[in-house]
Motif scaffolding. Sequence first.
Motif, PDB file in Angstrom:
ATOM      1  N   PRO A 102      68.638   0.423  -4.530  1.00  0.00           N
ATOM      2  CA  PRO A 102      68.602  -0.106  -3.376  1.00  0.00           C
ATOM      3  C   PRO A 102      67.301   0.321  -2.513  1.00  0.00           C
ATOM      4  O   PRO A 102      66.647  -0.467  -1.799  1.00  0.00           O
ATOM      5  CB  PRO A 102      69.908   0.476  -2.536  1.00  0.00           C
ATOM      6  CG  PRO A 102      70.676   0.759  -3.723  1.00  0.00           C
ATOM      7  CD  PRO A 102      69.873   1.021  -4.863  1.00  0.00           C
ATOM      8  N   LEU A 103      66.776   1.591  -2.852  1.00  0.00           N
ATOM      9  CA  LEU A 103      65.728   2.006  -2.134  1.00  0.00           C
ATOM     10  C   LEU A 103      64.505   1.136  -2.372  1.00  0.00           C
ATOM     11  O   LEU A 103      63.640   0.604  -1.408  1.00  0.00           O
ATOM     12  CB  LEU A 103      65.367   3.385  -2.355  1.00  0.00           C
ATOM     13  CG  LEU A 103      64.018   3.999  -1.641  1.00  0.00           C
ATOM     14  CD1 LEU A 103      64.178   3.693  -0.190  1.00  0.00           C
ATOM     15  CD2 LEU A 103      63.680   5.539  -2.204  1.00  0.00           C
ATOM     16  N   GLN A 104      64.249   0.846  -3.629  1.00  0.00           N
ATOM     17  CA  GLN A 104      63.224  -0.317  -4.073  1.00  0.00           C
ATOM     18  C   GLN A 104      63.363  -1.594  -3.635  1.00  0.00           C
ATOM     19  O   GLN A 104      62.325  -2.227  -3.388  1.00  0.00           O
ATOM     20  CB  GLN A 104      62.995  -0.141  -5.764  1.00  0.00           C
ATOM     21  CG  GLN A 104      62.612   0.924  -6.353  1.00  0.00           C
ATOM     22  CD  GLN A 104      61.104   1.329  -5.848  1.00  0.00           C
ATOM     23  OE1 GLN A 104      60.241   0.656  -5.747  1.00  0.00           O
ATOM     24  NE2 GLN A 104      60.975   2.723  -5.508  1.00  0.00           N
ATOM     25  N   MET A 105      64.685  -2.023  -3.427  1.00  0.00           N
ATOM     26  CA  MET A 105      64.765  -3.254  -2.808  1.00  0.00           C
ATOM     27  C   MET A 105      64.387  -3.185  -1.356  1.00  0.00           C
ATOM     28  O   MET A 105      63.924  -4.045  -0.671  1.00  0.00           O
ATOM     29  CB  MET A 105      66.378  -3.857  -3.012  1.00  0.00           C
ATOM     30  CG  MET A 105      66.525  -5.260  -2.763  1.00  0.00           C
ATOM     31  SD  MET A 105      65.957  -6.344  -3.850  1.00  0.00           S
ATOM     32  CE  MET A 105      67.185  -6.113  -4.946  1.00  0.00           C
ATOM     33  N   TYR A 106      64.714  -2.084  -0.637  1.00  0.00           N
ATOM     34  CA  TYR A 106      64.553  -1.993   0.947  1.00  0.00           C
ATOM     35  C   TYR A 106      63.117  -2.022   1.081  1.00  0.00           C
ATOM     36  O   TYR A 106      62.442  -2.518   2.133  1.00  0.00           O
ATOM     37  CB  TYR A 106      64.899  -0.664   1.263  1.00  0.00           C
ATOM     38  CG  TYR A 106      66.587  -0.823   1.475  1.00  0.00           C
ATOM     39  CD1 TYR A 106      67.404  -1.854   1.168  1.00  0.00           C
ATOM     40  CD2 TYR A 106      67.342   0.538   1.703  1.00  0.00           C
ATOM     41  CE1 TYR A 106      68.847  -1.782   1.119  1.00  0.00           C
ATOM     42  CE2 TYR A 106      68.485   0.530   1.809  1.00  0.00           C
ATOM     43  CZ  TYR A 106      69.269  -0.520   1.552  1.00  0.00           C
ATOM     44  OH  TYR A 106      70.743  -0.473   1.243  1.00  0.00           O
ATOM     45  N   LEU A 107      62.100  -1.339  -0.033  1.00  0.00           N
ATOM     46  CA  LEU A 107      60.634  -1.431   0.367  1.00  0.00           C
ATOM     47  C   LEU A 107      60.087  -2.611   0.220  1.00  0.00           C
ATOM     48  O   LEU A 107      58.822  -2.811   0.528  1.00  0.00           O
ATOM     49  CB  LEU A 107      60.201  -0.380  -0.480  1.00  0.00           C
ATOM     50  CG  LEU A 107      60.403   1.089  -0.538  1.00  0.00           C
ATOM     51  CD1 LEU A 107      59.981   2.181  -1.647  1.00  0.00           C
ATOM     52  CD2 LEU A 107      59.887   1.494   1.078  1.00  0.00           C
ATOM     53  N   CYS A 108      60.702  -3.693  -0.248  1.00  0.00           N
ATOM     54  CA  CYS A 108      60.320  -5.018  -0.169  1.00  0.00           C
ATOM     55  C   CYS A 108      59.953  -5.493   1.393  1.00  0.00           C
ATOM     56  O   CYS A 108      59.074  -6.263   1.410  1.00  0.00           O
ATOM     57  CB  CYS A 108      61.404  -6.306  -0.817  1.00  0.00           C
ATOM     58  SG  CYS A 108      61.561  -5.820  -2.515  1.00  0.00           S
ATOM     59  N   ASP A 109      60.543  -4.900   2.283  1.00  0.00           N
ATOM     60  CA  ASP A 109      60.458  -4.901   3.700  1.00  0.00           C
ATOM     61  C   ASP A 109      59.465  -4.325   4.232  1.00  0.00           C
ATOM     62  O   ASP A 109      59.128  -4.349   5.609  1.00  0.00           O
ATOM     63  CB  ASP A 109      61.618  -4.698   4.474  1.00  0.00           C
ATOM     64  CG  ASP A 109      63.106  -5.603   3.913  1.00  0.00           C
ATOM     65  OD1 ASP A 109      62.694  -6.623   3.418  1.00  0.00           O
ATOM     66  OD2 ASP A 109      64.040  -5.003   3.923  1.00  0.00           O
ATOM     67  N   LEU A 110      58.635  -3.684   3.634  1.00  0.00           N
ATOM     68  CA  LEU A 110      57.597  -2.757   3.880  1.00  0.00           C
ATOM     69  C   LEU A 110      56.355  -3.364   5.117  1.00  0.00           C
ATOM     70  O   LEU A 110      56.296  -2.469   6.089  1.00  0.00           O
ATOM     71  CB  LEU A 110      56.621  -2.067   2.853  1.00  0.00           C
ATOM     72  CG  LEU A 110      55.654  -1.000   2.865  1.00  0.00           C
ATOM     73  CD1 LEU A 110      56.719   0.285   3.382  1.00  0.00           C
ATOM     74  CD2 LEU A 110      55.062  -0.745   1.707  1.00  0.00           C
ATOM     75  N   PHE A 111      56.131  -4.401   4.792  1.00  0.00           N
ATOM     76  CA  PHE A 111      54.979  -5.000   5.842  1.00  0.00           C
ATOM     77  C   PHE A 111      55.760  -6.128   6.674  1.00  0.00           C
ATOM     78  O   PHE A 111      54.842  -6.596   7.755  1.00  0.00           O
ATOM     79  CB  PHE A 111      53.989  -5.863   5.093  1.00  0.00           C
ATOM     80  CG  PHE A 111      53.356  -4.792   3.783  1.00  0.00           C
ATOM     81  CD1 PHE A 111      52.517  -3.781   4.449  1.00  0.00           C
ATOM     82  CD2 PHE A 111      53.565  -5.101   2.426  1.00  0.00           C
ATOM     83  CE1 PHE A 111      52.011  -2.874   3.389  1.00  0.00           C
ATOM     84  CE2 PHE A 111      52.872  -4.368   1.737  1.00  0.00           C
ATOM     85  CZ  PHE A 111      52.116  -3.253   2.115  1.00  0.00           C
ATOM     86  N   THR A 112      57.076  -6.491   6.688  1.00  0.00           N
ATOM     87  CA  THR A 112      57.681  -7.249   7.422  1.00  0.00           C
ATOM     88  C   THR A 112      58.410  -6.729   8.716  1.00  0.00           C
ATOM     89  O   THR A 112      58.480  -7.588   9.664  1.00  0.00           O
ATOM     90  CB  THR A 112      58.415  -8.369   6.678  1.00  0.00           C
ATOM     91  OG1 THR A 112      59.346  -7.471   5.912  1.00  0.00           O
ATOM     92  CG2 THR A 112      57.545  -9.276   5.846  1.00  0.00           C
ATOM     93  N   VAL A 113      59.306  -5.763   8.506  1.00  0.00           N
ATOM     94  CA  VAL A 113      59.977  -5.429   9.499  1.00  0.00           C
ATOM     95  C   VAL A 113      59.474  -4.911  10.921  1.00  0.00           C
ATOM     96  O   VAL A 113      60.034  -4.993  11.827  1.00  0.00           O
ATOM     97  CB  VAL A 113      60.905  -3.964   9.085  1.00  0.00           C
ATOM     98  CG1 VAL A 113      62.047  -4.439   7.990  1.00  0.00           C
ATOM     99  CG2 VAL A 113      60.150  -3.059   8.877  1.00  0.00           C
TER     100      VAL A 113
END
Length: 495
Positions: free
Chosen positions: A427-438
């Motif tokens: 899940p942490l790697q999936m959450y890091l997909c949002d690094l530049f968008t949130v």
Amino acid sequence: MSIPLDSATELLRLQAAGELSAVQITQAALDRIAATEPQISAFTHRADEAAIAAAEKIDRDRSAGLPLGPLAGIPVAVKDVLCTRDMPTTCSSKMLAGYHSPYDATVVARLRQAGAVLVGKTNMDEFAMGASTETSAMGVTGNPWDPSRTPGGSSGGAAAVVAAGNCPLSLGSDTGGSIRQPAAFCSLTGMKPTYGRVSRYGLVAFASSLDQVGPMAWTVEDAALLLQVISGFDPADSTSLDESVPNFASDVAATDVRGLRIGVLRDSLDQEGLEPEVRRAVLEAIDVYRSAGAEIVDVSLPHSHYWVPTYYVIAPCEASSNLSRYDGAHYGYRAAISDAEAAERGPLLATYCKSRDEGFGAEVKRRIMLGTYALSTGYYDAYYLKALKVRRLIRGDFDAAFAQADVLLGPVTPSAAFRLGEKTDDPLQMYLCDLFTVGANLAGIPAVSLPAGFTAEGLPLGVQLQAPPLQEARLIRAGAAFQKLTTHHAQRPTL
């Protein structure tokens, strides 16, 4: 003749010229959907009969000389998080399987008023929680550029149907990047408007202070056409902004960016985990703008390293509150309980617990539990309240940056589309997909993802532009200029 299902603007022109009818366009879209669905599985519900009926009415109205809406005869797909009175609204969850809303979301009502032909509801991560459309209870959606890879999430289905050539426009929702990340993965233009620019009435809530509905299309021109229709004040939404809506078509035409100050987020280009090909795409975009006469300035967002942790406190807290209504008693999934379960916990509590356990998927339950913990006595101040304070600092960073630049330029995602199953166990790697968008969601500002090239493997890449609140016109102007000078958005998958 070949029907250009990738361009709403061209389809409008052909109808006005009498070269195509709404029925011909709609039938072509439905045929294309039937041909591609076995490979990408992007729809949760198809509305073939209703779509043809709507198209027939548009053709009759045109023949009778009646006034037509700005999207008359254009096939549009709608993310299954938006309420529709004539189609199920499931949020791709077992919890809402078969649920029919008694009303249309405001944006859906505006689509109908504009003459759009709704062809169906699109797959998504369950309750919009995910970055790959793999948490859906309705199955996994594939990326039309490579069906073994994700189209992104949570608006993965909405992106895939446009990329597959099924229809020229779709509506998604963006809580932390859920329009922009799929747009980047599928080589589309995807915009998250300013919070409050577009009504959230009828949008099934994930995180109420972050969610926003927005357009997905191949081009800025088409995205602006859809944004024009769905924007504007709605008294049914308490967060709707009572602000006039600009004529976005004029901004599409105004592609001169000489003197436009483009702030480059240099820190993001040195971010750990950013793939070199994504970095290259951003640097090439900088060169495009510089060659067109834009002024390039370096800007910094000092608290950007707090974006993801701040988001993943606030969003789960709001999800915990919003999803408490799904209790197996009022509507939605209701589990059957045994006499033993009723005796152990009492019939009401047993029904609540079992319905939520069986009705929600693992990721939704994970976020509910995270949010409930952060809101609990003794932890509220340490987590939720502190996250709100950091959120204000993040907005302050953007305000300071926009004093130096008109728009900000940077990556959308750390990588190109990854393989299905690659991140589901982490899940942490999936959450890091949002690094530049949130960051844009936390600050409530508008942002757009633009097609920006391809990897050596032929996978799409995107770049992101961000602007001050209510300055979608700047994004449209800058994005249209970029697409005038590049051809990335003109390439199509061979699905």
